[in-house]
Design a protein around this motif. Structure first.
Motif, short mmCIF file in Angstrom:
data_model
loop_
_atom_site.label_atom_id
_atom_site.label_comp_id
_atom_site.label_asym_id
_atom_site.label_seq_id
_atom_site.Cartn_x
_atom_site.Cartn_y
_atom_site.Cartn_z
N ALA A 1 0.80 -1.22 0.00
CA ALA A 1 0.00 0.00 0.00
C ALA A 1 0.83 1.27 0.00
O ALA A 1 0.41 2.29 -0.55
CB ALA A 1 -0.94 0.01 1.21
N ARG A 2 2.03 1.23 0.64
CA ARG A 2 2.86 2.44 0.80
C ARG A 2 4.17 2.26 0.06
O ARG A 2 4.94 1.34 0.34
CB ARG A 2 3.10 2.71 2.28
N TYR A 3 4.43 3.15 -0.90
CA TYR A 3 5.59 3.02 -1.78
C TYR A 3 6.51 4.23 -1.61
O TYR A 3 6.08 5.38 -1.78
CB TYR A 3 5.16 2.94 -3.24
N ALA A 4 7.77 3.97 -1.28
CA ALA A 4 8.77 5.04 -1.22
C ALA A 4 9.28 5.31 -2.63
O ALA A 4 9.78 4.40 -3.31
CB ALA A 4 9.92 4.63 -0.31
N LEU A 5 9.16 6.55 -3.06
CA LEU A 5 9.57 6.94 -4.41
C LEU A 5 11.01 7.45 -4.38
O LEU A 5 11.27 8.60 -4.05
CB LEU A 5 8.64 8.02 -4.96
N CYS A 6 11.95 6.58 -4.72
CA CYS A 6 13.37 6.94 -4.78
C CYS A 6 13.75 7.08 -6.25
O CYS A 6 14.54 6.30 -6.80
CB CYS A 6 14.22 5.89 -4.08
N ILE A 7 13.16 8.08 -6.90
CA ILE A 7 13.27 8.26 -8.34
C ILE A 7 13.86 9.64 -8.61
O ILE A 7 13.30 10.66 -8.20
CB ILE A 7 11.89 8.14 -9.02
N ASP A 8 15.01 9.68 -9.28
CA ASP A 8 15.70 10.94 -9.55
C ASP A 8 15.17 11.67 -10.76
O ASP A 8 15.26 12.89 -10.85
CB ASP A 8 17.20 10.69 -9.71
N ASP A 9 14.62 10.94 -11.73
CA ASP A 9 14.09 11.56 -12.94
C ASP A 9 12.75 12.22 -12.61
O ASP A 9 11.82 11.56 -12.15
CB ASP A 9 13.90 10.49 -14.02
N PRO A 10 12.61 13.54 -12.84
CA PRO A 10 11.38 14.23 -12.42
C PRO A 10 10.14 13.80 -13.19
O PRO A 10 9.04 13.75 -12.62
CB PRO A 10 11.70 15.70 -12.64
N PHE A 11 10.28 13.49 -14.48
CA PHE A 11 9.12 13.05 -15.25
C PHE A 11 8.65 11.69 -14.76
O PHE A 11 7.46 11.47 -14.50
CB PHE A 11 9.44 13.01 -16.74
N ASP A 12 9.58 10.75 -14.62
CA ASP A 12 9.21 9.42 -14.13
C ASP A 12 8.67 9.51 -12.70
O ASP A 12 7.76 8.77 -12.33
CB ASP A 12 10.42 8.49 -14.17
N PHE A 13 9.25 10.38 -11.90
CA PHE A 13 8.75 10.57 -10.54
C PHE A 13 7.29 11.02 -10.56
O PHE A 13 6.45 10.49 -9.82
CB PHE A 13 9.62 11.61 -9.82
N ALA A 14 6.98 12.02 -11.40
CA ALA A 14 5.60 12.51 -11.48
C ALA A 14 4.66 11.43 -11.97
O ALA A 14 3.55 11.27 -11.44
CB ALA A 14 5.55 13.73 -12.40
N CYS A 15 5.09 10.66 -12.96
CA CYS A 15 4.25 9.58 -13.47
C CYS A 15 4.00 8.53 -12.39
O CYS A 15 2.88 8.06 -12.21
CB CYS A 15 4.90 8.93 -14.70
N ALA A 16 5.05 8.15 -11.68
CA ALA A 16 4.91 7.16 -10.62
C ALA A 16 4.01 7.69 -9.50
O ALA A 16 3.17 6.95 -8.96
CB ALA A 16 6.27 6.77 -10.08
N GLU B 1 9.33 1.08 8.73
CA GLU B 1 7.98 0.88 9.25
C GLU B 1 6.95 1.77 8.58
O GLU B 1 5.74 1.57 8.77
CB GLU B 1 7.97 1.13 10.76
N ASP B 2 7.41 2.73 7.78
CA ASP B 2 6.49 3.67 7.15
C ASP B 2 6.21 3.36 5.68
O ASP B 2 5.42 4.06 5.05
CB ASP B 2 7.04 5.10 7.26
N CYS B 3 6.90 2.39 5.12
CA CYS B 3 6.64 2.05 3.72
C CYS B 3 6.77 0.54 3.52
O CYS B 3 7.49 -0.14 4.25
CB CYS B 3 7.57 2.82 2.77
N ASP B 4 6.07 0.03 2.51
CA ASP B 4 6.03 -1.41 2.23
C ASP B 4 6.93 -1.80 1.08
O ASP B 4 7.31 -2.97 0.96
CB ASP B 4 4.60 -1.84 1.92
N ALA B 5 7.25 -0.85 0.22
CA ALA B 5 8.07 -1.15 -0.96
C ALA B 5 8.78 0.11 -1.42
O ALA B 5 8.38 1.23 -1.05
CB ALA B 5 7.21 -1.71 -2.09
N ILE B 6 9.82 -0.06 -2.20
CA ILE B 6 10.61 1.05 -2.73
C ILE B 6 10.59 0.98 -4.24
O ILE B 6 10.77 -0.11 -4.83
CB ILE B 6 12.06 1.02 -2.20
N ILE B 7 10.38 2.11 -4.88
CA ILE B 7 10.43 2.19 -6.34
C ILE B 7 11.60 3.08 -6.73
O ILE B 7 11.72 4.22 -6.25
CB ILE B 7 9.13 2.77 -6.92
N THR B 8 12.47 2.58 -7.59
CA THR B 8 13.65 3.32 -8.02
C THR B 8 13.59 3.59 -9.52
O THR B 8 12.72 3.06 -10.24
CB THR B 8 14.93 2.53 -7.71
N ASP B 9 14.54 4.37 -10.01
CA ASP B 9 14.64 4.60 -11.46
C ASP B 9 14.81 3.29 -12.21
O ASP B 9 14.25 3.10 -13.29
CB ASP B 9 15.82 5.54 -11.75
#
Length: 563
Positions: free
Chosen positions: A48-63, A90-98
């Motif tokens: 349910a909770r995804y940490a957005l570790c994405i450096d690209d701003p367009f991909d970050f916005a899309c995600a 404890e605050d996130c369930d998964a991490i999304i990277t570039d």
């Protein structure tokens, strides 16, 4: 303007530019297609909770909008370092990277429109005063209120300009100015960061017009870099946030571009509060729709649509108001500060330092160095820490502690100045006053700077710096300043009394020798060895570090009777 929660609905503006990627323009149709493809990939996942570790701003916005479309909760960490992310486990369930997004390129969008709940939430992080990263939950409607405020204040100035940035989107300032505001206003943002004037010049040349989103630290550095004064096209505006811009930098931009940068004051919790342009006034003016007041103790009170409620919110910023209703900042009432635009909790730095096996206690202060502020750490060492200091030296010890902190903090906020006394200074109540910590980085009344002290039984090793402007150099000698021997002796006597609790009068000095001159700025290693049976302390100064160090003075301090 389009509401942020309506970005995935059909409208007649699919050709509206969203992002400039070199010569390629990605429009709203491309944005939506990418969002729907990502949403299709993630909707069935149980997390349910995804940490957005994405450096690209367009991909970050899309995600970001794909997760919101799936009714999932985006989490925006302030740092992508492994140790920092581990502290948020404890605050996130998964991490999304570039890299994760690279494996999801392409795909057919299964939807053509999708509504997002206006009260859908996301979490950002800021430095709390309790010693741990503080989560701040905000809704999309709060961000929508804020981008409408920005458009009301500066929309006419920005016009159709491309948003160029030198700040990442992982903090609220970059998220708002580089992603959310452009998306809502139909104004493109640049996919690349502009980290120096030459990059900025190239990006300005590639678009019709630009506004620049930066920080005080970056804006202060740019004037000394190649290409600053010869930009082919001037931006319509420079924006700055993360801390006050120094007056000299503001004047430089006014002289070069006919306007000082537009500074924005606010926080993750409050959103934007006020703005100023220093060539017009150094006071802060509330943004449209924001009400501000001063509490009896000087704290700033804010009422704002960016808060998500209609009550007054007390900040920890001390302010004074002028007759026109503008205010000036008088520092913080808590111990959360901004260094090079990065917000950091001094208690958190202290708490993380205390986790290292070398550290018994630590206190951190903010030091003013020319036009920049830096953190300074005063550390009382454990036995293991004293052994490391004795074996490897102060510089190696400092590097070890900085590596420890680098797992949790941005490098720019790490302490640059370190002191290792035998104990932290304290007052009669046992408290460590902030003024005493700051004073540890100044020359003592005796004239020297004490960098470190390490005691092992009846021996004590200290490192001293001799300030270049020390009054004792005056007239001793003209053209070749040398630290007088009597001053070195006085320092040894005073430090011996501190290290060994010696309170009796000095009876004599034996075997006194001066074998090498000591000049301004010298580093001195002082070794004190106490012989309680004979009532004396032997001292020896060495000049310099490592294999090149050489003895420059020695002797024995003899006291009135045996210890």
């Amino acid at each position: 303007m389009i509401a942020l929660h309506d970005l995935l609905l059909d409208d007649d503006a699919c050709n509206t530019p969203v992002c400039l990627d070199g010569a390629l323009t990605l429009d709203r149709a491309a944005f939506r297609s990418r969002v729907f493809a990502l949403a299709a990939a993630w909707r069935a996942q149980t997390e349910a909770r995804y940490a957005l570790c994405i450096d690209d701003p367009f991909d970050f916005a899309c995600a970001m909008f794909a997760l919101l479309a799936c009714a999932k909760h985006p989490v925006v960490p302030a740092s992508h370092s492994p140790d920092y992310l581990a502290s948020l486990s404890e605050d996130c369930d998964a991490i999304i990277t570039d890299a994760d997004l690279a494996g999801l390129q392409g795909g057919i969008a299964p939807e053509t429109a999708h509504a997002i709940d206006a009260d859908a939430a996301l979490t950002l992080y800021t430095s709390g005063s309790s010693g741990t990263p503080k989560p701040v939950r905000k809704t999309l409607s709060q961000f929508d209120a804020e981008v409408r405020t920005l458009e009301a204040q500066w929309g006419a100035l920005a016009g159709n300009a491309t948003v160029l940035g030198s700040v990442p989107h992982h903090h609220i300032y970059g998220l708002l100015f580089r992603v959310f505001w452009p998306l809502a206003a139909g104004r493109p943002f640049d996919r690349a960061l502009c980290l120096d004037p030459r990059q900025l010049d190239a990006r300005l040349a590639a678009c019709d017009a630009g506004i620049v989103v930066s920080t005080p630290a970056q804006l202060a550095r740019w004037p000394s870099m190649t290409g600053f004064a010869s930009l082919a096209r001037s931006p319509r505006a420079f924006f700055s946030s993360g801390g006050p811009l120094d007056a000299d930098t503001a004047r430089t931009y006014r002289a070069t571009f006919d306007a000082a940068p537009l500074e924005v004051f606010g926080s993750t919790e409050t959103g934007g509060i006020a703005w100023r342009r220093q060539d017009r006034s150094d006071a802060w003016q509330a943004l449209p729709g924001i009400a501000v007041e001063r509490d009896t103790d000087g704290a700033l009170f804010v009422r704002s649509p960016h808060l998500g409620h209609h009550d007054w919110h007390r900040t920890d910023d001390a302010v004074d108001f002028d007759a026109d209703g503008r205010f000036r900042l008088n520092g913080r009432l808590d111990r959360v500060v901004k260094l090079d635009g990065k917000r950091v909790s001094l208690p958190e730095l202290e708490a993380r330092l205390a986790l290292h096996p070398y550290v018994a206690r630590a206190a951190v202060s903010v030091l003013q160095n020319a036009s920049r502020q830096r953190a300074g750490a005063v550390v009382a060492l454990t036995g293991e820490g004293h052994a490391a200091l004795a074996a490897h030296g102060r510089v190696a010890l400092t590097k070890a502690l900085r590596r420890h902190l680098a797992g949790y903090f941005d490098l720019v906020v790490l302490p640059r100045h370190w002191r290792f006394p035998l104990a932290l200074p304290c007052d009669a109540r046992g408290k460590t006053p902030a003024a005493a910590i700051a004073a540890a980085f100044d020359a003592r009344a005796e004239g020297f700077e004490l960098l470190s002290a390490c005691r092992d039984g009846d021996a004590c090793s200290l490192e001293l710096r001799v300030p270049s402007g020390l009054a004792h150099f005056a007239g001793h000698f003209p053209g070749l300043p040398i630290l007088p021997g009597v001053v070195q002796l006085d320092w040894a006597v005073r430090l011996a009394a501190e290290c060994f609790d010696e309170t009796r009068d000095v009876a004599s000095i034996d075997r006194l020798k001066f074998t090498a001159p000591v000049g301004p700025g010298a580093l001195l290693a002082l070794r004190l060895s106490r012989d309680p049976a004979r009532g004396r302390v032997q001292f020896a100064y060495r000049l310099g570090r490592g294999a090149e160090a050489r003895e420059c003075a020695s002797g024995a301090i003899v006291y009135g009777s045996a210890a």
